[in-house]
Scaffold this motif. Structure first.
Motif, PDB file in Angstrom:
ATOM      1  N   LYS A 164       0.828  -1.212   0.000  1.00 61.93           N
ATOM      2  CA  LYS A 164       0.000   0.000   0.000  1.00 61.93           C
ATOM      3  C   LYS A 164       0.860   1.258   0.000  1.00 61.93           C
ATOM      4  O   LYS A 164       0.964   1.968   1.003  1.00 61.93           O
ATOM      5  CB  LYS A 164      -0.932   0.008   1.218  1.00 61.93           C
ATOM      6  N   VAL A 197       1.593   5.105  -1.305  1.00 63.56           N
ATOM      7  CA  VAL A 197       0.707   6.198  -1.704  1.00 63.56           C
ATOM      8  C   VAL A 197       1.495   7.173  -2.577  1.00 63.56           C
ATOM      9  O   VAL A 197       2.571   7.630  -2.190  1.00 63.56           O
ATOM     10  CB  VAL A 197       0.135   6.965  -0.480  1.00 63.56           C
ATOM     11  N   THR A 234       5.101   5.382   2.203  1.00 62.45           N
ATOM     12  CA  THR A 234       4.375   4.232   2.734  1.00 62.45           C
ATOM     13  C   THR A 234       3.129   4.751   3.458  1.00 62.45           C
ATOM     14  O   THR A 234       3.065   5.929   3.836  1.00 62.45           O
ATOM     15  CB  THR A 234       5.234   3.429   3.737  1.00 62.45           C
ATOM     16  N   GLN A 235       2.179   3.848   3.662  1.00 60.76           N
ATOM     17  CA  GLN A 235       0.937   4.202   4.350  1.00 60.76           C
ATOM     18  C   GLN A 235       1.228   4.790   5.739  1.00 60.76           C
ATOM     19  O   GLN A 235       0.585   5.738   6.173  1.00 60.76           O
ATOM     20  CB  GLN A 235       0.101   2.919   4.499  1.00 60.76           C
ATOM     21  N   THR A 236       2.239   4.229   6.412  1.00 62.61           N
ATOM     22  CA  THR A 236       2.595   4.668   7.756  1.00 62.61           C
ATOM     23  C   THR A 236       3.029   6.137   7.766  1.00 62.61           C
ATOM     24  O   THR A 236       2.684   6.877   8.682  1.00 62.61           O
ATOM     25  CB  THR A 236       3.804   3.834   8.286  1.00 62.61           C
ATOM     26  N   LYS A 281      -3.850  12.216  -4.454  1.00 63.49           N
ATOM     27  CA  LYS A 281      -3.306  11.024  -3.807  1.00 63.49           C
ATOM     28  C   LYS A 281      -3.861   9.742  -4.440  1.00 63.49           C
ATOM     29  O   LYS A 281      -5.064   9.675  -4.721  1.00 63.49           O
ATOM     30  CB  LYS A 281      -3.656  11.024  -2.316  1.00 63.49           C
ATOM     31  N   VAL A 318      -3.439   5.253  -4.424  1.00 63.97           N
ATOM     32  CA  VAL A 318      -2.812   3.992  -4.008  1.00 63.97           C
ATOM     33  C   VAL A 318      -2.777   3.057  -5.226  1.00 63.97           C
ATOM     34  O   VAL A 318      -3.475   3.320  -6.208  1.00 63.97           O
ATOM     35  CB  VAL A 318      -3.597   3.331  -2.840  1.00 63.97           C
TER      36      VAL A 318
END
Ligand code: DP6
Length: 329
Positions: free
Chosen positions: A174, A176, A291-293, A313, A315
């Protein structure tokens, strides 16, 4: 007789980029490339053929396209008509869900959707490989918008064999893509023309010679979700492509001072431990991939730049798909 179909495809962003041809006529790229499809952004294209149409028509975002834009679509339709052995004109209606003025190129998603809808509307059922191979004649990067998720387009001298395939599905990682819009202008030199001059740069040969190594690094980094390696190879590849552009004849400077500011900031943010990287296509807008984090923090920091007009944005997204097909012989 009904000859109508609608398809949807996403644009893609390349980690290892396509720039220059080995064979321009057959759109064989000088080097392989790897990208991911960008969800949230898409192009929806409806194609209808009819014996009663007197000419091809192409409407993009509600406006009739003429000149070069229409010619490119017609050339592509001719290829499809030849495959189907049918001589009928078409009405093509295409809609991007992203604003035209964002500098996000719609040729990849546009020709991927057109390949799918245009063939289905004539009753052709092509395999994914065949569709990807066909889409590249509209726009090279369009072949990478046919398969889903993370996609590789390998170089292949034989024209029927040059197509892209998925190396990992959309849900594999995932990431972004934050598309930082710095300019809403249309690019002065489009990829199609810019790419023709790639061979005039003394750096192009070195870029191409080293491409297998970058592809291996990038493919493995994606498969093992190794962000640091992905970041290194993505930035190196983007910098190499822009080095070729800047040293071509005539030189092409696609980035703006503000693009460089963002690139330098990303390098600082990496020192703070953020999983973030950048890449630029043939334009000034920066794709900041995180990264998603870490994307939340990255967005907070990006929004502090006064030059930022907008941030889109996306994904990783799935393959091009048919939304409806009403072919009846
Ligand atoms: C810089 O696929 O738009 O985005 O084949 O001439 O239509 P044509 O070019 P296009 O070029 C894409 C170039 C790039 C790099 C990439 O996406 O790989």
């Amino acid at each position: 007789m009904v000859m109508k179909a609608t398809a949807l495809a996403h644009p893609n962003i390349a980690f290892v980029k396509y720039w220059g041809f080995r064979d321009e006529h057959d759109r064989i790229p000088a080097n392989g490339s790897i990208s991911m499809n960008i969800g949230c952004l898409s192009t929806k294209t409806a194609v209808e053929y009819s014996q009663s149409f007197k000419e091809d028509r192409f409407v993009l975002n509600g406006e009739a396209v003429t000149g070069r834009g229409l010619f490119r679509v017609q050339q592509f339709l001719n290829r499809i008509r030849q495959m189907a052995q049918k001589a009928v004109f078409a009405y093509v209606e295409s809609e991007n869900n992203f604003p035209v003025g964002t500098g996000v190129a719609s040729s990849a998603s546009g020709f991927a959707a057109l390949a799918l809808a245009g063939t289905a509307a004539l009753g052709l059922a092509l395999s994914e490989d065949q569709l990807s191979s066909l889409a590249r004649f509209g726009s090279g990067s369009a072949c990478r918008s046919i398969p889903g998720g993370f996609v590789e387009w390998q170089t292949e001298a034989r024209t029927g064999k040059s197509f892209a395939h998925s190396i990992a599905p959309a849900n594999h990682w995932k990431l972004v893509d934050c598309i930082v819009v710095l300019s809403e202008d249309h690019k002065s030199v489009g990829s199609e023309d810019g790419m023709r001059t790639a061979g005039t740069s003394p750096l192009q040969q070195a870029r191409v010679m080293d491409s297998e190594r970058r592809l291996d690094l990038c493919r493995t980094a994606i498969l093992t979700r190794d962000f640091d390696t992905l970041a290194k190879v993505t930035e190196l590849d983007s910098n190499m492509m822009h080095a070729v552009m800047m040293t071509s004849e005539p030189p092409l400077f696609y980035w703006h001072p503000q693009s460089l500011e963002i690139m330098k900031a990303v390098k600082e943010w990496q020192k703070d431990g953020l999983e973030v990287t950048y890449t630029l296509d043939a334009g000034p807008n920066v794709h900041v991939i995180a990264t998603q984090t870490d994307v939340g923090e990255v967005l907070v920091r990006l929004n502090q730049f006064p030059a930022v007009i907008d941030i889109l944005k996306g994904v990783p997204a799935g393959p091009a798909r048919l939304l409806s097909s009403g072919y009846q012989a």
